[in-house]
Design an enzyme around this catalytic site. Structure first.
Site, PDB file in Angstrom:
ATOM      1  N   GLU A  20       0.838  -1.211   0.000  1.00 19.69           N
ATOM      2  CA  GLU A  20       0.000   0.000   0.000  1.00 19.69           C
ATOM      3  C   GLU A  20       0.870   1.256   0.000  1.00 19.69           C
ATOM      4  O   GLU A  20       1.824   1.356   0.773  1.00 19.69           O
ATOM      5  CB  GLU A  20      -0.891  -0.016   1.250  1.00 19.69           C
ATOM      6  N   PHE A  22       0.635   5.765  -0.335  1.00 20.39           N
ATOM      7  CA  PHE A  22      -0.289   6.907  -0.352  1.00 20.39           C
ATOM      8  C   PHE A  22       0.265   7.981  -1.278  1.00 20.39           C
ATOM      9  O   PHE A  22       1.490   8.058  -1.467  1.00 20.39           O
ATOM     10  CB  PHE A  22      -0.538   7.448   1.059  1.00 20.39           C
ATOM     11  N   PRO A  23      -0.595   8.783  -1.903  1.00 25.95           N
ATOM     12  CA  PRO A  23      -0.084   9.812  -2.810  1.00 25.95           C
ATOM     13  C   PRO A  23       0.665  10.872  -2.010  1.00 25.95           C
ATOM     14  O   PRO A  23       0.072  11.487  -1.115  1.00 25.95           O
ATOM     15  CB  PRO A  23      -1.346  10.397  -3.455  1.00 25.95           C
ATOM     16  N   PRO A  24       1.948  11.086  -2.282  1.00 22.09           N
ATOM     17  CA  PRO A  24       2.717  12.037  -1.481  1.00 22.09           C
ATOM     18  C   PRO A  24       2.145  13.447  -1.548  1.00 22.09           C
ATOM     19  O   PRO A  24       1.462  13.811  -2.505  1.00 22.09           O
ATOM     20  CB  PRO A  24       4.104  11.980  -2.120  1.00 22.09           C
ATOM     21  N   THR A  51      -3.970   4.760  -1.543  1.00 21.57           N
ATOM     22  CA  THR A  51      -5.015   5.235  -0.626  1.00 21.57           C
ATOM     23  C   THR A  51      -5.676   6.499  -1.152  1.00 21.57           C
ATOM     24  O   THR A  51      -5.163   7.183  -2.035  1.00 21.57           O
ATOM     25  CB  THR A  51      -4.441   5.514   0.779  1.00 21.57           C
ATOM     26  N   GLY A 111     -14.665   5.933   4.760  1.00 15.80           N
ATOM     27  CA  GLY A 111     -13.773   7.069   5.031  1.00 15.80           C
ATOM     28  C   GLY A 111     -13.981   7.552   6.447  1.00 15.80           C
ATOM     29  O   GLY A 111     -14.943   7.184   7.122  1.00 15.80           O
ATOM     30  N   TYR A 154     -12.148  -4.914  10.672  1.00 13.01           N
ATOM     31  CA  TYR A 154     -11.431  -4.468  11.871  1.00 13.01           C
ATOM     32  C   TYR A 154     -11.404  -5.598  12.901  1.00 13.01           C
ATOM     33  O   TYR A 154     -12.321  -5.713  13.724  1.00 13.01           O
ATOM     34  CB  TYR A 154     -12.119  -3.207  12.440  1.00 13.01           C
ATOM     35  N   GLN A 186      -7.645  -4.027   9.057  1.00  9.97           N
ATOM     36  CA  GLN A 186      -6.897  -3.024   9.824  1.00  9.97           C
ATOM     37  C   GLN A 186      -5.628  -3.677  10.378  1.00  9.97           C
ATOM     38  O   GLN A 186      -5.569  -4.907  10.539  1.00  9.97           O
ATOM     39  CB  GLN A 186      -7.804  -2.548  10.976  1.00  9.97           C
TER      40      GLN A 186
HETATM   41  C1  LIG Z   1      -7.380  -1.660   4.931  1.00 13.88           C
HETATM   42  C2  LIG Z   1      -7.928  -0.274   5.148  1.00 13.88           C
HETATM   43  C3  LIG Z   1      -7.679   0.720   4.210  1.00 13.88           C
HETATM   44  C4  LIG Z   1      -8.171   2.010   4.406  1.00 13.88           C
HETATM   45  N1  LIG Z   1      -7.921   2.970   3.472  1.00 13.88           N
HETATM   46  C5  LIG Z   1      -8.423   4.219   3.635  1.00 13.88           C
HETATM   47  C6  LIG Z   1      -8.216   5.230   2.655  1.00 13.88           C
HETATM   48  O1  LIG Z   1      -7.562   5.021   1.639  1.00 13.88           O
HETATM   49  N2  LIG Z   1      -8.740   6.457   2.867  1.00 13.88           N
HETATM   50  C7  LIG Z   1      -9.487   6.747   3.987  1.00 13.88           C
HETATM   51  O2  LIG Z   1      -9.949   7.886   4.134  1.00 13.88           O
HETATM   52  N3  LIG Z   1      -9.704   5.807   4.940  1.00 13.88           N
HETATM   53  C8  LIG Z   1      -9.186   4.554   4.791  1.00 13.88           C
HETATM   54  N4  LIG Z   1      -9.416   3.605   5.754  1.00 13.88           N
HETATM   55  C9  LIG Z   1     -10.124   3.999   6.992  1.00 13.88           C
HETATM   56  C10 LIG Z   1     -11.639   3.815   6.853  1.00 13.88           C
HETATM   57  O3  LIG Z   1     -12.140   4.667   5.841  1.00 13.88           O
HETATM   58  C11 LIG Z   1     -12.262   4.163   8.198  1.00 13.88           C
HETATM   59  O4  LIG Z   1     -11.887   3.238   9.165  1.00 13.88           O
HETATM   60  C12 LIG Z   1     -13.759   4.375   8.210  1.00 13.88           C
HETATM   61  O5  LIG Z   1     -14.110   4.959   9.468  1.00 13.88           O
HETATM   62  C13 LIG Z   1     -14.574   3.129   8.054  1.00 13.88           C
HETATM   63  O6  LIG Z   1     -14.642   2.713   6.750  1.00 13.88           O
HETATM   64  P1  LIG Z   1     -15.401   1.319   6.382  1.00 13.88           P
HETATM   65  O7  LIG Z   1     -15.568   1.287   4.913  1.00 13.88           O
HETATM   66  O8  LIG Z   1     -14.707   0.199   7.034  1.00 13.88           O
HETATM   67  O9  LIG Z   1     -16.774   1.635   7.088  1.00 13.88           O
HETATM   68  P2  LIG Z   1     -18.174   0.932   7.112  1.00 13.88           P
HETATM   69  O10 LIG Z   1     -18.097  -0.515   6.843  1.00 13.88           O
HETATM   70  O11 LIG Z   1     -19.101   1.735   6.303  1.00 13.88           O
HETATM   71  O12 LIG Z   1     -18.485   1.147   8.655  1.00 13.88           O
HETATM   72  C14 LIG Z   1     -18.384   2.423   9.264  1.00 13.88           C
HETATM   73  C15 LIG Z   1     -18.871   2.384  10.683  1.00 13.88           C
HETATM   74  O13 LIG Z   1     -20.249   2.222  10.680  1.00 13.88           O
HETATM   75  C16 LIG Z   1     -20.612   1.030  11.348  1.00 13.88           C
HETATM   76  N5  LIG Z   1     -21.696   0.433  10.556  1.00 13.88           N
HETATM   77  C17 LIG Z   1     -21.640   0.114   9.251  1.00 13.88           C
HETATM   78  N6  LIG Z   1     -22.795  -0.408   8.853  1.00 13.88           N
HETATM   79  C18 LIG Z   1     -23.601  -0.403   9.939  1.00 13.88           C
HETATM   80  C19 LIG Z   1     -24.910  -0.802  10.185  1.00 13.88           C
HETATM   81  N7  LIG Z   1     -25.670  -1.324   9.226  1.00 13.88           N
HETATM   82  N8  LIG Z   1     -25.408  -0.665  11.431  1.00 13.88           N
HETATM   83  C20 LIG Z   1     -24.672  -0.139  12.408  1.00 13.88           C
HETATM   84  N9  LIG Z   1     -23.408   0.266  12.245  1.00 13.88           N
HETATM   85  C21 LIG Z   1     -22.884   0.132  11.037  1.00 13.88           C
HETATM   86  C22 LIG Z   1     -19.367   0.179  11.350  1.00 13.88           C
HETATM   87  O14 LIG Z   1     -19.354  -0.748  12.422  1.00 13.88           O
HETATM   88  C23 LIG Z   1     -18.315   1.237  11.508  1.00 13.88           C
HETATM   89  O15 LIG Z   1     -18.208   1.657  12.841  1.00 13.88           O
HETATM   90  C24 LIG Z   1      -8.913   2.307   5.583  1.00 13.88           C
HETATM   91  C25 LIG Z   1      -9.166   1.306   6.538  1.00 13.88           C
HETATM   92  C26 LIG Z   1      -8.674   0.029   6.323  1.00 13.88           C
HETATM   93  C27 LIG Z   1      -8.936  -1.036   7.349  1.00 13.88           C
END
Ligand SMILES: Cc1cc2nc3c(=O)[nH]c(=O)nc-3n(C[C@H](O)[C@H](O)[C@H](O)COP(=O)(O)OP(=O)(O)OC[C@H]3O[C@@H](n4cnc5c(N)ncnc54)[C@H](O)[C@@H]3O)c2cc1C
Ligand SMILES: NC(=O)c1ccc[n+]([C@@H]2O[C@H](COP(=O)([O-])OP(=O)(O)OC[C@H]3O[C@@H](n4cnc5c(N)ncnc54)[C@H](O)[C@@H]3O)[C@@H](O)[C@H]2O)c1
Length: 610
Positions: A20, A22-24, A51, A111, A154, A186
């Protein structure tokens, strides 16, 4: 090619891996990343991922970088995509841009909240969760069959804690049922709970590949920040191993590599995990070492050949004229990066050399402070996860400031270790800054709220518990430095004093929210304030103060005031105060060059009338 198809077709006994990046943040960081990706790509990753910056801040740069790696390098690339700040139509634009560039893989994410906001709020009600992106792509005739979709998981719970473990597993199952093809997790530092979680995922009937995220620990302080930000649990044995070596960067890095190797061996030994997702932070050495120690590099060229074959391109000097040049113009960055790619020298066998300036040496010891803005890894801590400020912590630790005197007392409480964090520093005051505590107190009592500092050091041993860093057997040096927020009339007095009495010994930068910058440093001045001499090495400069890094940090520092203000209701005294401070104050950074006189900076600033 789709990652899911590549995983299905992968039949080596060795696990696969993805990298992975990230864009600098800066043009030169972008250019310097290209040779790094080139070198790492010879380790034959199954794919790389790019990312999507916090709040969608790197939209164009992410697409540019992913397009470059996919179409120019021919490495299958996964573009991360989030819902944050995506106005109606933007998701389509991003997917179309990816498709045109031949990108077939997307990691669909919600996000994090953008800076200055505590809770995640959608700007397009169609996209409020990662699952919405998955459903949208799968229901679109234009995109459905083109894209392979990944989602995040996670193993230790999402830091939001919106759901418990069962809830998180349900969320994951829904995302997969909606059409996700693979899962990336994560980071974690404890293999056993991860393996138990994998069993629970499988017991839920989720069968798609799980690719665990692994990041070798780089430095002690960045590791502490990361675990706080991501809510990652660290086994006591890891902390116990790190604490005694925390001031020796080389030992921490070595330990980080060893720990990553141990974790990977354990989780891949069961046969359920077929591949690893390495979070590189745009650094290459640790990940390269991990793969070599695992003996996974396989039929890749030997290290020497690899580096000769992929030595960086020509030095490209980009003239920076003002701070806005720091924001990458995607086309320029792509063009220069592409030309760096196509022009391959065959001379330079050293992975660091050939990169502009000292990005490579800073990356060996990225101790924070200023960073080298030419490094691909510059700004790594800001890529997502917000700033790490939490409303709960804010209110409980920093209370309800209603006047500038309250802010002065808050900084003093932080300096006296009565609170363990400040809005500008997630960790307690460091032992080295404690050695200059009386001076920091005096400055703060004047209403010059200090946020960062270092004492002058004239050749301490590199293993010194307080000042040491870098390999053993060396000596380290520092110039006295302090950074604080002041009112404009005080800044004017400081400038007058520097002019009259600084006599070339004192350099400063000052910047405000409105984008004004004042300084007595020449435009292209580079001022090394931390350096070290180690056996058998060139002099290493880890902290360099220059206009660009100051201005980048200045913008971040002013956004912290806004974020802090957002913890209090609109119209409240606290919010009004913090916003007015943000509008009116200047951030000032001052260095005294006489590192042989420990009191030089403090005497200069504090003696006599201003
Ligand atoms: C491998 C990886 C790469 C990542 N890359 C980036 C990136 O490039 N850029 C960036 O900005 N962020 C990135 N993130 C961070 C991520 O965007 C954040 O952790 C964000 O808060 C959650 O994204 P998600 O798609 O997992 O969320 P979701 O799956 O949409 O969940 C978000 C929250 O809502 C809750 N939730 C979802 N659905 C429901 C439901 N039906 N009922 C109740 N609660 C619910 C979940 O439990 C969680 O707490 C990355 C994370 C990981 C693990
Ligand atoms: N370029 C800059 O001018 C600059 C300065 C400081 C921080 N930052 C940014 O902050 C983040 C962390 O950087 P870092 O690890 O160097 O910062 P840090 O928070 O670790 O601070 C650096 C030093 O200042 C000390 N310090 C912290 N709070 C202080 C206070 N209130 N008064 C006096 N001294 C204090 C710390 O103990 C440490 O020794 C990064 O995002 C970095 O880019 C940039």
């Amino acid at each position: 090619m789709k990652l899911s198809d590549k995983i299905a077709a992968y039949n080596s006994s060795r696990p696969f891996y993805t990298f992975e990046f990230f864009p600098p943040r800066t043009d030169q960081g972008f250019e310097n990343l290209i040779p790094r990706i080139s070198r790492l790509s010879t380790l034959n990753p199954l794919a790389i991922s790019v990312t999507w910056g916090a709040g969608g801040s790197t939209r164009e740069r992410s697409i540019d970088l992913a397009g470059l790696t996919q179409s120019d390098y021919g490495i299958d690339t996964v573009l991360h995509l989030t819902c944050t700040n995506m106005l109606p139509g933007m998701v389509d634009d991003a997917l179309r841009a990816a498709k045109v560039r031949g990108i077939q893989n997307v990691l669909a994410l919600r996000g994090d909240p953008s800076r200055g906001t505590e809770h995640w709020t959608p700007v397009d009600s169609q996209f409020t969760r990662g699952i919405d992106l998955v459903k949208y792509i799968r229901s679109s005739p234009e995109f459905s069959s083109h894209f392979c979709i990944g989602v995040a998981a996670y193993p230790e719970g999402h830091p939001d804690r919106e759901t418990d473990e069962d809830g998180s597993l349900n969320v994951l199952k829904e995302k997969v049922d909606a059409g996700a093809d693979f899962i990336v997790t994560q980071l974690f530092y404890d293999a056993d709970p991860f393996l138990e979680w994998v069993d629970k995922v499988r017991a839920k009937g989720i069968t798609v590949p799980i690719i665990p995220g692994v990041m070798p620990i780089q430095t002690y302080s960045s590791f502490l920040r990361l675990i706080k930000l991501c809510g990652v649990k660290v086994p006591p044995s890891v902390m116990a191993a790190l604490e005694p070596i925390c001031h020796d960067d080389q030992l921490v890095k070595d330990y980080g590599v060893g720990l990553a190797v141990d974790i990977i061996r354990k989780i891949t030994s069961t046969g359920t995990i077929k591949g690893i997702h390495f979070c590189t932070l745009n650094l290459e050495k640790s990940v390269q070492l991990v793969i070599e120690k695992l003996q996974w590099a396989g039929s890749s060229p030997t290290m020497k050949n690899r580096l000769i074959a992929d030595a960086p391109g020509p030095m490209i000097h980009v003239q920076l004229t003002n701070s806005s040049d720091l924001v990458i113009d995607p086309t320029t960055a792509t063009n220069t990066a592409t030309s760096a790619l196509t022009f391959k020298q065959t001379l330079d066998p050293d992975p660091g050399r050939g990169e502009l300036n000292n990005a490579a040496t800073w990356d060996d010891f990225p101790n924070g402070r200023f960073g080298d803005y030419k490094s691909p890894a510059f700004g790594a801590q800001d890529q997502w996860g917000g700033s790490g400020l939490s409303q709960y912590e804010g209110l409980s630790e920093w209370g309800h400031p209603k006047s500038t005197d309250d802010l002065t007392s808050l900084v003093l409480r932080y300096l006296h270790s009565e609170v363990s964090s400040s809005p500008f520093s997630s960790l307690p005051l460091s032992p080295e800054s404690l050695t200059i505590l009386p001076h920091l107190e005096q400055l703060t009592k004047r209403g010059w709220w200090t946020i960062s500092s270092q004492p002058a050091v004239d050749g301490a041993c590199s293993t010194d518990e307080v000042f040491g860093w870098g390999p053993r057997g060396g000596y380290v040096y520092q110039k006295g430095f302090v950074e604080f927020f002041v009112a404009e009339q005080d800044l004017e007095k400081i400038e007058k004093k520097i002019k009259e009495k600084g006599q070339g010994w004192v350099h400063y930068f000052a910047g405000n929210l409105q984008g004004k910058c004042r300084s007595n440093v020449p435009d292209d001045g580079r001022n090394a304030v931390t350096w070290g001499m180690f056996p058998g090495q060139e002099i290493t400069q880890t902290t360099i103060i220059e206009r660009e890094s100051f201005l980048t940090w200045k913008d971040e520092a002013f956004s912290i005031w806004a974020e802090w203000a957002s913890f209090y209701p609109p119209g409240s005294e606290e919010r009004e105060l913090l916003n007015s401070v943000r509008m009116e104050r200047w951030l000032v950074s001052i260095v005294h060059h006489d590192y042989k006189r420990p009191d030089a900076l403090w005497t200069f600033l504090l003696d006599g009338e201003l």
